[in-house]
Design an enzyme around this catalytic site. Structure first.
Site, PDB file in Angstrom:
ATOM      1  N   LYS A  72     -70.445  20.170 -35.648  1.00  0.00           N
ATOM      2  CA  LYS A  72     -70.997  20.432 -34.311  1.00  0.00           C
ATOM      3  C   LYS A  72     -72.519  20.294 -34.336  1.00  0.00           C
ATOM      4  O   LYS A  72     -73.115  19.664 -33.460  1.00  0.00           O
ATOM      5  CB  LYS A  72     -70.596  21.830 -33.839  1.00  0.00           C
ATOM      6  N   ASP A  88     -69.542  30.917 -28.300  1.00  0.00           N
ATOM      7  CA  ASP A  88     -69.313  32.365 -28.335  1.00  0.00           C
ATOM      8  C   ASP A  88     -69.014  32.904 -29.726  1.00  0.00           C
ATOM      9  O   ASP A  88     -68.961  34.118 -29.910  1.00  0.00           O
ATOM     10  CB  ASP A  88     -68.131  32.718 -27.425  1.00  0.00           C
ATOM     11  N   LYS A 120     -47.025  30.065 -42.084  1.00  0.00           N
ATOM     12  CA  LYS A 120     -47.344  29.617 -40.722  1.00  0.00           C
ATOM     13  C   LYS A 120     -48.667  28.865 -40.771  1.00  0.00           C
ATOM     14  O   LYS A 120     -49.520  29.124 -41.640  1.00  0.00           O
ATOM     15  CB  LYS A 120     -47.434  30.799 -39.757  1.00  0.00           C
ATOM     16  N   ASP A 123     -68.619  24.715 -26.728  1.00  0.00           N
ATOM     17  CA  ASP A 123     -67.384  25.056 -27.421  1.00  0.00           C
ATOM     18  C   ASP A 123     -66.286  25.192 -26.363  1.00  0.00           C
ATOM     19  O   ASP A 123     -66.582  25.316 -25.168  1.00  0.00           O
ATOM     20  CB  ASP A 123     -67.584  26.369 -28.185  1.00  0.00           C
ATOM     21  N   ASP A 146     -59.769  22.764 -31.856  1.00  0.00           N
ATOM     22  CA  ASP A 146     -58.365  22.665 -31.473  1.00  0.00           C
ATOM     23  C   ASP A 146     -57.825  21.253 -31.664  1.00  0.00           C
ATOM     24  O   ASP A 146     -58.585  20.287 -31.763  1.00  0.00           O
ATOM     25  CB  ASP A 146     -58.184  23.076 -30.017  1.00  0.00           C
ATOM     26  N   ARG A 172     -52.020  26.750 -27.401  1.00  0.00           N
ATOM     27  CA  ARG A 172     -52.335  26.681 -28.829  1.00  0.00           C
ATOM     28  C   ARG A 172     -51.039  26.867 -29.603  1.00  0.00           C
ATOM     29  O   ARG A 172     -50.273  27.791 -29.326  1.00  0.00           O
ATOM     30  CB  ARG A 172     -53.355  27.750 -29.203  1.00  0.00           C
ATOM     31  N   ASN A 231     -68.696  30.209 -35.512  1.00  0.00           N
ATOM     32  CA  ASN A 231     -68.647  28.779 -35.807  1.00  0.00           C
ATOM     33  C   ASN A 231     -69.515  27.961 -34.865  1.00  0.00           C
ATOM     34  O   ASN A 231     -69.638  26.751 -35.031  1.00  0.00           O
ATOM     35  CB  ASN A 231     -67.200  28.274 -35.751  1.00  0.00           C
ATOM     36  N   PHE A 248     -55.301  32.121 -44.788  1.00  0.00           N
ATOM     37  CA  PHE A 248     -55.628  30.797 -44.244  1.00  0.00           C
ATOM     38  C   PHE A 248     -56.924  30.268 -44.856  1.00  0.00           C
ATOM     39  O   PHE A 248     -57.876  31.009 -45.050  1.00  0.00           O
ATOM     40  CB  PHE A 248     -55.792  30.915 -42.728  1.00  0.00           C
TER      41      PHE A 248
END
Length: 958
Positions: free
Chosen positions: A865, A885, A640, A466, A757, A675, A888, A617
């Site tokens: 993944k 970590d 946002k 990750d 990302d 980010r 996900n 979200f």
């Protein structure tokens, strides 16, 4: 303005809003995605093709959506009568609250433990040898002596298993005998956890653990909010908010008898979803994940909370999820089982040779057998002639074969298994005590959670990592902002000391932000000017959006100085925390949050904003929004989210120059490895607000299709936005990451990075971590369809093959060394993986990746993944290691041959699912290249020594 005065009717009924109507159920998806509001992305809208490893962010999302698509009928639901456990359990006797995590009971221990131990092929072999030795005709050794080695090994293992199970039973006993306050005869009395029944009303006090899954009825907070910590459930240390319904909030169970019926879904493992309806006082209310608190959570910052038990004991979500990490077997041990089969065949061959020789000898000396010394067939001691100890030529050969098996049994050494376990314990000790793998920042040592795969560490060929929190620190820090087309990149940013910066005074005490953020002087001046200038107005709206559009909970923390207190912003996303701390540093300090309003201190003026709705979200929309009521009676929606998501709903009929400038700034921020988030807003008219309010209320209380209805409501309100700006947050690389990646690649290990990302950010981090270099040839695949993916893969395979061939030709002609060959980096996004995984294109992707030194996958979901790891495992015998970590990363960690968890900022979910755990990514170098090398070599030498030593013994006997 008419639209502002027309909202007065809605403000007058604001207190009557149900708490659930202010908050949509999209928190299910955001939590399942690992708690990071911009990290994971959903590609389900790109096609209807089912993908096993998921285009969604998590399993729970799919589950909750499917559950919400149908009405909960009596056959598919459990009926819970509030404060009436007798009637609740009358039709079906639900599980009691007693739990049992032990594997064995007194009656089942012996048969079950022996069954598990005899899964080892060698144990069956030794048992057969011991049984043969019990026959008088075949007894080579003493009958007791032949059974002792196997009995000793079985006994030692059984004692170890019994002790471990005893500890589990002891823990269960302590847990079951804990006390909770349960409503009995209209008053709360202490009752043991194991005696709690479904339907009973329970009162929990601050810092107490929840004994079962409960639907909240009321709390000490006037608005019905309760804060819980789920660290025992999912490893997250941040506080979560849960809500009681307004209809039950005012009821006091001791005085007002609470009567009602809850119709909820049957017990399931989805800790992020809950679907139910509640009938109270003739009203039917909808219940969601924000209305239930689960067993194992702790009540924090709330004096008390009252709820009704809906799931108890083994039916609670915590117990249904307590399966632990999957069992993995060492590749060396698996290979050793194969070697044992070969040795068994060799042993059979030796015994066959012995029996054939015995047959020849018996045939040659058949006339002398009656009198031959040491083989006298006739017995004359009693005066009459008779045969003894002789069963005929055929049986004698058979007995000779079986006796040879007993004599040569040490060809397969039983002591080897004990030796292997002892060696692994010693190896674990060396790894745990290694100071090079001790993390001072978190004061954590290396953890060896699976002793049986130590030697596999020395055979790793692929590392799947990750990015956020693994390669980077996951400590987000606000760096820069683009507001209305102006870039405030912090070139002149100043760092504030603890006693500097923005603060407010409350009851004579100074209130400061716990974390200081570097501020840009020019931007700080605009923030202080508020709406006096046009720039100040835009800055005002931007930072108001950062302070309001989130799920952050402000907590007051004491300091040694009694006149100074700190505000600690608790939230499920490190990004949100960084943005709220940044807003506070610029004078927009979030002071209070309830289910119905927030209080923000804006440049010394405390303002209260009514929260009419909060769409959290989710991985479909990739954005969140809040509908705020202002003190001047106007209503605005602030949104946002990811850049692609926000730009798709921006009103492009105005301010195109600002939009293009913001896009350029975003690209610049991403190139720096930051980010990014984009912020937008618009003011709602009276008719728009009325329409949204009615549809939002209807969707929130819908009995079927609730999740999809709420998503539709959010999409309808989140459009025609005015862009406010964008933010850049830095997630710094962990110490030693570039050197570690370079060392792994030098050792011939392929490093794949799988991240949620955006591509620009991932590529920038790739360069800074030395995963990517300027000498690499980059192959980028961003496809939107199956055919596009197929063509891109075919072109990439041709290109990579050509590049490799050219490099090989150059090396063969002596122009450069092998190290000078052109490396290839494959970069692809999750959209492409939607069409590649579980299709015929998997083989082409694997063929392409074999020609690449680096693979970088961006915008991938958690199940994707795992799909990538599975793709490699199925097509190669090389060993894989996955390191992450967060929650996900769990599916990826469990899919790989070796899973490594990092104790990071996202909780301990990855650690709990891993085989090994450590504090920093750079520890992989000593783990794999030092300990892994020695573990494999020492274990291999020991196994070979045992085999060869015993082979010498057997061959001498032979």
């Amino acid at each position: 303005m008419d639209s502002r005065t027309s909202f007065e009717d809605f403000y007058s009924i604001e207190s009557a809003f149900s708490s659930s109507s202010r908050r949509s159920n999209f928190s299910v998806q955001s939590k399942a995605s690992g708690g990071n509001s911009i990290r994971e992305v959903n590609f389900g809208d790109l096609g209807t093709k089912p993908v096993r490893y998921g285009s969604h962010g998590a399993d729970s999302e799919t589950y909750s959506i499917s559950m919400s698509q149908k009405e909960i009928n009596d056959e598919d639901a459990r009926l819970v009568h509030i404060n009436d456990p007798v009637q609740t359990n009358e039709r079906f006797e639900f599980s009691g609250n007693s739990i049992r995590t032990g594997k064995y009971s007194i009656l089942t221990f012996l048969p079950r433990n022996l069954f598990e131990q005899f899964h080892r092929v060698a144990y069956i072999y030794f048992l057969l040898i011991a049984v043969l030795n019990q026959l008088p005709q075949l007894a080579v050794f003493g009958r007791g002596a032949s059974i002792l080695p196997l009995a000793f090994v079985l006994l030692v293992t059984a004692v170890k298993d019994a002790y471990e199970d005893y500890r589990r039973h002891r823990s269960d006993r302590i847990e079951n005998n804990r006390l909770a306050s349960v409503l009995v005869d209209d008053q709360f009395q202490e009752k043991k956890w194991k005696n709690i029944q479904v339907g009973e009303i329970i009162k929990i006090y601050a810092n107490e653990t929840i004994p079962c899954d409960m639907v909240l009825l009321s709390t000490s907070d006037p608005t019905g909010v309760a804060y819980v910590q789920t660290i025992n459930l999912d490893g997250e240390s941040n506080l979560k908010t849960r809500y009681a319904k307004q209809e039950t909030l005012a009821k006091i169970p001791e005085n007002d008898k609470v009567i009602g019926l809850i119709k909820c879904e049957k017990p399931n493992r989805n800790i992020y979803g809950f679907q139910a309806n509640m009938e109270v006082d003739g009203k039917q209310l909808s219940l969601g994940p924000s209305n239930i608190i689960l067993r194992g959570c702790e009540l924090k910052n709330t004096a008390w909370a009252v709820g009704v038990a809906v799931y108890a004991g083994r039916e609670t979500k915590a117990m249904l999820n307590s399966s632990g990490a999957p069992s993995k077997r060492s590749r060396l041990e698996t290979h050793m089982n194969l070697e044992i089969i070969f040795l068994s065949l060799f042993l059979i061959a030796l015994c066959t040779v012995v029996s054939i020789c015995a047959a020849v000898w018996l045939r040659r000396h058949r006339k002398e057998l009656d009198y031959l010394p040491f083989y006298r067939r006739k017995e004359f001691s009693d005066g009459e002639e008779e045969n003894y100890n002789y069963y005929g030529w055929g049986l004698e050969i058979c007995f000779t074969f079986l006796m040879s098996v007993i004599v040569f049994q040490i060809m397969i050494p039983i002591s080897l298994y004990i030796s292997m376990e002892l060696v692994r314990v010693g190896q674990a000790y060396f790894m745990i005590r290694d100071t090079q793998m001790y993390d001072e920042s978190s004061n954590s040592r290396f953890q060896c959670r699976a002793l049986n795969i130590n030697e596999d560490l020395g055979q790793i060929k692929y590392v799947f990592s990750d990015k956020t929190g693994t390669l980077t620190e996951n400590k987000m820090e606000f760096q820069c902002a683009s507001i209305w087309g102006v870039d405030y990149s912090g070139g002149n940013a100043i760092s504030l000391d603890q006693n500097d910066g923005y603060f407010v005074k409350v009851d004579g005490k100074v209130l400061r932000s716990k974390m200081k953020v570097k501020t840009d002087p020019e931007l700080l001046q605009f923030a202080r000017n508020r709406k006096e200038t046009q720039e100040g107005s835009h800055v005002y709206d931007f930072f108001l959006a950062l302070a309001a559009c989130n799920t952050i909970v402000p907590l007051i923390v004491d300091t040694p100085d009694p006149t100074v207190k700190l505000i600690d912003y608790q939230g499920e996303s490190p990004d949100e925390q960084a943005l709220v701390y940044a807003a506070a540093s610029y004078g927009f300090m979030l002071i209070e949050r309830t289910s119905g309003h927030i209080v923000i201190d804006i440049q010394g003026e405390r303002q209260r904003f009514n929260v009419f709705g909060l769409h959290e979200f989710d991985s479909d929309r990739k954005r969140m929004s809040v509908i705020l009521g202002f003190p001047d009676r106007s209503v605005k929606v602030f949104v946002k989210g990811a850049d692609t998501s926000i730009f798709s709903v921006i009103d492009r009929s105005m301010d195109m120059k600002v939009i293009r400038t913001t896009e350029a700034h975003l690209h610049s921020y991403s190139s720096l490895g930051l980010r990014t988030l984009v912020v937008g807003m618009r003011e709602l008219s009276t008719s728009e607000f009325k329409q949204w309010h009615s549809t939002f209320e209807a969707a929130s209380t819908a009995l079927m299709g609730r999740a999809s209805l709420l998503r539709k409501v959010a999409n309808n309100i989140e459009n025609n936005l005015h862009i406010l700006g964008a933010s850049g947050i830095e997630d710094k690389l962990q110490q030693g990451v570039p050197e570690a990646i370079e060392s792994l690649r030098t050792a011939g290990i392929k490093v794949w990075v799988l991240t949620g990302d955006k591509q620009e950010t991932a590529i920038s981090i790739g360069y800074s971590s030395k995963l990517l270099t300027s000498k690499m040839t980059q192959i980028i695949i961003n496809s939107k369809s199956m055919e596009s993916c197929r063509k891109s893969l075919e072109d990439a395979i041709i290109m990579s093959t050509t590049t490799s061939a050219i490099s090989g030709t150059t090396n063969n002609t002596g122009g450069t060394s092998g190290a000078g060959s052109t490396p290839i980096a494959l970069i692809m996004d999750g959209t492409s993986l939607v069409y590649i995984l579980d299709s015929e294109l998997e083989e082409r992707l694997f063929q392409l990746s074999c020609n690449c030194s680096v693979v970088l996958c961006c915008r991938v979901a958690p199940l994707q993944k795992a799909g990538i790891v599975s793709l490699v495992k199925k097509r190669t015998a090389d060993m894989t290691l996955a390191i992450g970590d967060g929650a996900n990363d769990v599916s990826m960690i469990q899919m790989a041959d070796v899973g490594v968890g990092i104790s990071g900022q996202e909780g301990r979910q990855a650690v709990m699912a891993s085989d090994f755990a450590m504090g920093q990514f750079r520890f992989l170098v000593p783990l794999l290249l030092v300990h892994g090398h020695w573990n494999y070599q020492r274990m291999g030498y020991m196994i070979l020594y045992n085999f060869y030593r015993n082979a010498v013994f057997v061959l001498v006997l032979f």
